[in-house]
Structure formats: structure tokens, C-alpha cells
Design a protein around this motif. Structure first.
Motif, short mmCIF file in Angstrom:
data_model
loop_
_atom_site.label_atom_id
_atom_site.label_comp_id
_atom_site.label_asym_id
_atom_site.label_seq_id
_atom_site.Cartn_x
_atom_site.Cartn_y
_atom_site.Cartn_z
N VAL A 4 -15.16 -4.99 -10.59
CA VAL A 4 -16.58 -4.75 -10.31
C VAL A 4 -16.77 -3.27 -10.00
O VAL A 4 -16.04 -2.69 -9.18
CB VAL A 4 -17.06 -5.61 -9.12
CG1 VAL A 4 -18.52 -5.29 -8.80
CG2 VAL A 4 -16.88 -7.09 -9.42
N THR A 5 -17.75 -2.64 -10.66
CA THR A 5 -18.05 -1.25 -10.39
C THR A 5 -19.00 -1.17 -9.21
O THR A 5 -20.13 -1.67 -9.26
CB THR A 5 -18.69 -0.58 -11.62
OG1 THR A 5 -17.78 -0.67 -12.72
CG2 THR A 5 -18.99 0.88 -11.34
N SER A 6 -18.54 -0.55 -8.14
CA SER A 6 -19.31 -0.48 -6.89
C SER A 6 -19.64 0.97 -6.56
O SER A 6 -18.86 1.88 -6.86
CB SER A 6 -18.53 -1.11 -5.73
OG SER A 6 -18.20 -2.46 -6.02
N THR A 7 -20.79 1.15 -5.93
CA THR A 7 -21.21 2.48 -5.49
C THR A 7 -20.71 2.74 -4.08
O THR A 7 -20.85 1.90 -3.19
CB THR A 7 -22.74 2.60 -5.51
OG1 THR A 7 -23.22 2.34 -6.84
CG2 THR A 7 -23.18 4.00 -5.09
N VAL A 8 -20.12 3.91 -3.88
CA VAL A 8 -19.61 4.27 -2.55
C VAL A 8 -20.78 4.72 -1.69
O VAL A 8 -21.49 5.68 -2.03
CB VAL A 8 -18.56 5.40 -2.66
CG1 VAL A 8 -18.06 5.80 -1.27
CG2 VAL A 8 -17.40 4.97 -3.55
N VAL A 9 -21.00 4.03 -0.58
CA VAL A 9 -22.10 4.38 0.33
C VAL A 9 -21.61 5.02 1.61
O VAL A 9 -22.42 5.43 2.46
CB VAL A 9 -22.95 3.13 0.66
CG1 VAL A 9 -23.62 2.59 -0.60
CG2 VAL A 9 -22.11 2.06 1.34
N GLY A 10 -20.30 5.11 1.79
CA GLY A 10 -19.80 5.73 3.01
C GLY A 10 -18.29 5.88 2.97
O GLY A 10 -17.60 5.19 2.23
N VAL A 11 -17.80 6.81 3.79
CA VAL A 11 -16.36 7.04 3.96
C VAL A 11 -16.08 7.09 5.45
O VAL A 11 -16.74 7.83 6.18
CB VAL A 11 -15.90 8.36 3.30
CG1 VAL A 11 -14.42 8.61 3.57
CG2 VAL A 11 -16.18 8.32 1.80
N MET A 12 -15.12 6.28 5.89
CA MET A 12 -14.81 6.23 7.31
C MET A 12 -14.04 7.48 7.74
O MET A 12 -13.43 8.18 6.92
CB MET A 12 -13.98 4.98 7.64
CG MET A 12 -14.69 3.68 7.29
SD MET A 12 -16.31 3.52 8.05
CE MET A 12 -15.86 3.48 9.79
N SER A 13 -14.07 7.77 9.03
CA SER A 13 -13.35 8.93 9.56
C SER A 13 -11.84 8.70 9.46
O SER A 13 -11.39 7.56 9.38
CB SER A 13 -13.75 9.18 11.01
OG SER A 13 -13.43 8.05 11.80
N PRO A 14 -11.04 9.76 9.47
CA PRO A 14 -9.59 9.61 9.26
C PRO A 14 -8.92 8.73 10.31
O PRO A 14 -7.91 8.08 10.02
CB PRO A 14 -9.07 11.05 9.34
CG PRO A 14 -10.24 11.91 9.00
CD PRO A 14 -11.44 11.19 9.53
N ASP A 15 -9.44 8.69 11.53
CA ASP A 15 -8.75 7.96 12.60
C ASP A 15 -9.26 6.53 12.76
O ASP A 15 -8.88 5.83 13.69
CB ASP A 15 -8.91 8.70 13.93
CG ASP A 15 -10.37 8.89 14.31
OD1 ASP A 15 -11.25 8.69 13.44
OD2 ASP A 15 -10.64 9.27 15.47
N PHE A 16 -10.13 6.06 11.85
CA PHE A 16 -10.68 4.72 12.00
C PHE A 16 -9.75 3.68 11.38
O PHE A 16 -9.23 3.87 10.29
CB PHE A 16 -12.05 4.60 11.32
CG PHE A 16 -12.62 3.20 11.38
CD1 PHE A 16 -13.27 2.75 12.50
CD2 PHE A 16 -12.45 2.33 10.32
CE1 PHE A 16 -13.78 1.46 12.57
CE2 PHE A 16 -12.95 1.03 10.36
CZ PHE A 16 -13.61 0.60 11.49
N THR A 17 -9.56 2.60 12.10
CA THR A 17 -8.81 1.46 11.57
C THR A 17 -9.18 0.23 12.35
O THR A 17 -9.49 0.32 13.54
CB THR A 17 -7.30 1.70 11.64
OG1 THR A 17 -6.62 0.54 11.14
CG2 THR A 17 -6.83 1.93 13.06
N PHE A 18 -9.19 -0.92 11.69
CA PHE A 18 -9.35 -2.16 12.42
C PHE A 18 -8.05 -2.47 13.15
O PHE A 18 -6.97 -2.09 12.70
CB PHE A 18 -9.70 -3.30 11.46
CG PHE A 18 -11.18 -3.43 11.21
CD1 PHE A 18 -12.01 -3.90 12.21
CD2 PHE A 18 -11.73 -3.09 10.00
CE1 PHE A 18 -13.37 -4.02 11.99
CE2 PHE A 18 -13.09 -3.20 9.77
CZ PHE A 18 -13.91 -3.67 10.77
#
Length: 279
Positions: A40-54
Motif C-alpha cells: 500500500v502506498t502511504s503518505t508520510v504525515v510525520g517523523v518521530m524524534s530520534p529518542d522516541f520508542t514504545f
């Protein structure tokens, strides 16, 4: 994501992790561009910060769930976990009481599926490390004991060395050297020795870090974040300084606290006094 993005007919969108965005798009901005995920071709709406993780897994991208109406009406699914931040001024007990009120209503409205369902509020820290806290504290205790053993050996070596320097120190005292200056000199020597050990430990830790991390249990939380950061360097420096002072002070005080002429006369004859101290 917005509420509209979760509707079944909404255009496909995605939020990327910082690492994935850099790997796919390099230094260019990823927002607004498209990427193929699962055909599926999806549009990127955001990029998380380098230190973010669940806290429970290392995700590389996120998309809206988009459950259909039939699935949303299903009351026997328990695979979702919610992560929340307590509102300012709200205690953990208040949050638990409010959730229990909500659960009472759910059990009343849907008794067929939720008769035995329970809700709970658990601090994230307890959820992540409660099952490994004892192991980590035990490991830290072992490290402290190893450090104490090493320092005790170092102190013994300094005492042995001090016994061979009695005449030297006595001559310096007879020539007018003050006790404080002699103590500072010997403390400088022991601190330099301890700092050299600390630097060697850091070098060894840096060399073996990747190997050690791979040996850790897979369920150890945040193991991928283990690194030689400034906190580790600061702790090592503090431990080295404290060790050098604590285990170098006693031999220094033993040397300068003796009668100079007695040590000059004793000179090459030796004495049992130093042996008793080391014992």
C-alpha cells in the motif's frame, strides 16, 4: 493522526520512526512524501524524534488501526493496551478509582463478555522493570563487592609499598617537609593509580559493550539503550576518586604519623609494624 484518519475510507497515511526516515529518505524531509508498506502506498504525515520508542517493542512505523464498525462493536477483544499520562494533580489512587467506575458500567452493560473483566492502572516504571529489578540490584551489589575487593587489594599493595618508603619519608620530614604535604603527595599517587584503573575499565567496557548487551536476557527493558554515556563516565570518575582517596589515605597517615628518627634508625632493619597493619 487525527480522528478522521481512522475512518475506513480515509487515504492511507503513516508516521515513520526517525531511523526509518533517514534510511529511506536520507537527509531530505520525509513529510509529504510517499512510501510503500505492505503493498500500500502511504503518505508520510510525520517523523518521530530520534529518542522516541514504545516501551514494549521497537516499531519502525505507525498507521491508523481503522477497525470497521463490526469489529468496534466487538466486546470480547482484549489485545489492546493503553498508555496514558496522569493529569496534573491526579493521584494514582484517583485514577484507579475512576477506571473502576468505568469498568462497573462496562460490566453492567455487557455482562456476557465482560463479567470477569478488570481494569488496572500500573506505573510504567513498575510495568517495565519490576520483574528484573531484583536481578539488576543483585548484579549491582556484585559489582560493588568486586570493587571493594579490588580496592582492598590496592590498599594492601599501597601499605606494602609504604613500608618500604619509611626511611624516605622520615628523611623528608627531618629536612622540614610538612605532614600535610607528604599526605597530599601520596594521595596524588594513589588517585592517579585509581584513575588509571578507571580509564582502563572504561576502555574495557567500551570494547566489550556490544558483547555484553547481546548476552543480556531478551526481556530486559530498554537493553538497546545501554551505552557508555556521560552518566557512566561520571560514575566511573567519582568511584575512582573516592577509591583513590579512601584506600590511599590510610597508608599515607600511617607513614607521616611515625617518629622520623625512629624510622631513620630502623632503616634497613625492617619492622613487624607494617606487617601487622597489612594484616
Amino acid at each position: 493522526f487525527t480522528a478522521a484518519d481512522d475512518h475506513a475510507g480515509a487515504p492511507p497515511i503513516v508516521v515513520l520512526s526517525h531511523a526509518l526516515a533517514r534510511r529511506v529518505f536520507g537527509e531530505q524531509s520525509a513529510v509529504g512524501r510517499t512510501i510503500g508498506i505492505g503493498g500500500v502506498t502511504s503518505t508520510v504525515v510525520g517523523v518521530m524524534s530520534p529518542d522516541f520508542t514504545f516501551p514494549d517493542y521497537d516499531a519502525q512505523f505507525w498507521i491508523p488501526a481503522r477497525f470497521n464498525a463490526q469489529f468496534r462493536g466487538n466486546r470480547d477483544q482484549y489485545f489492546l493496551q493503553a498508555v496514558a499520562r496522569l493529569k496534573a494533580g491526579v493521584t494514582l489512587e484517583q485514577a484507579r478509582a475512576q477506571l473502576e467506575t468505568v469498568m462497573d458500567a462496562i460490566r453492567r452493560d455487557y455482562p456476557q463478555f465482560t463479567q470477569n473483566a478488570k481494569g488496572g492502572v500500573v506505573p510504567m516504571k513498575d510495568l517495565l522493570v519490576d520483574n528484573v529489578r531484583a536481578r539488576l540490584l543483585t548484579l549491582m551489589g556484585a559489582v560493588v563487592f568486586i570493587l571493594l575487593i579490588a580496592c582492598a587489594n590496592l590498599g594492601n599493595l599501597l601499605l606494602a609499598r609504604a613500608s618500604t618508603r619509611r626511611r624516605e619519608i622520615a628523611v623528608r620530614q627531618a629536612l622540614g617537609a610538612r605532614s600535610g604535604r607528604l599526605v597530599r603527595q601520596m594521595l596524588t599517587e594513589s588517585i592517579m593509580l585509581a584513575c588509571a584503573g578507571g580509564l582502563a575499565g572504561l576502555a574495557l567496557g567500551y570494547a566489550l559493550l556490544d558483547v555484553l548487551v547481546t548476552w543480556l536476557p531478551q526481556n530486559l527493558p530498554r537493553a538497546n539503550e545501554i551505552s557508555l554515556d556521560l552518566v557512566v563516565v561520571g560514575f566511573t570518575a567519582a568511584a575512582s576518586l573516592v577509591s583513590g582517596v579512601a584506600f590511599g589515605l590510610f597508608p599515607a597517615l600511617q607513614l607521616v604519623g611515625r617518629t622520623p628518627m625512629h624510622d631513620v634508625r630502623e632503616g634497613t632493619r625492617g619492622s613487624r609494624h607494617g606487617g601487622r597493619i597489612r594484616g
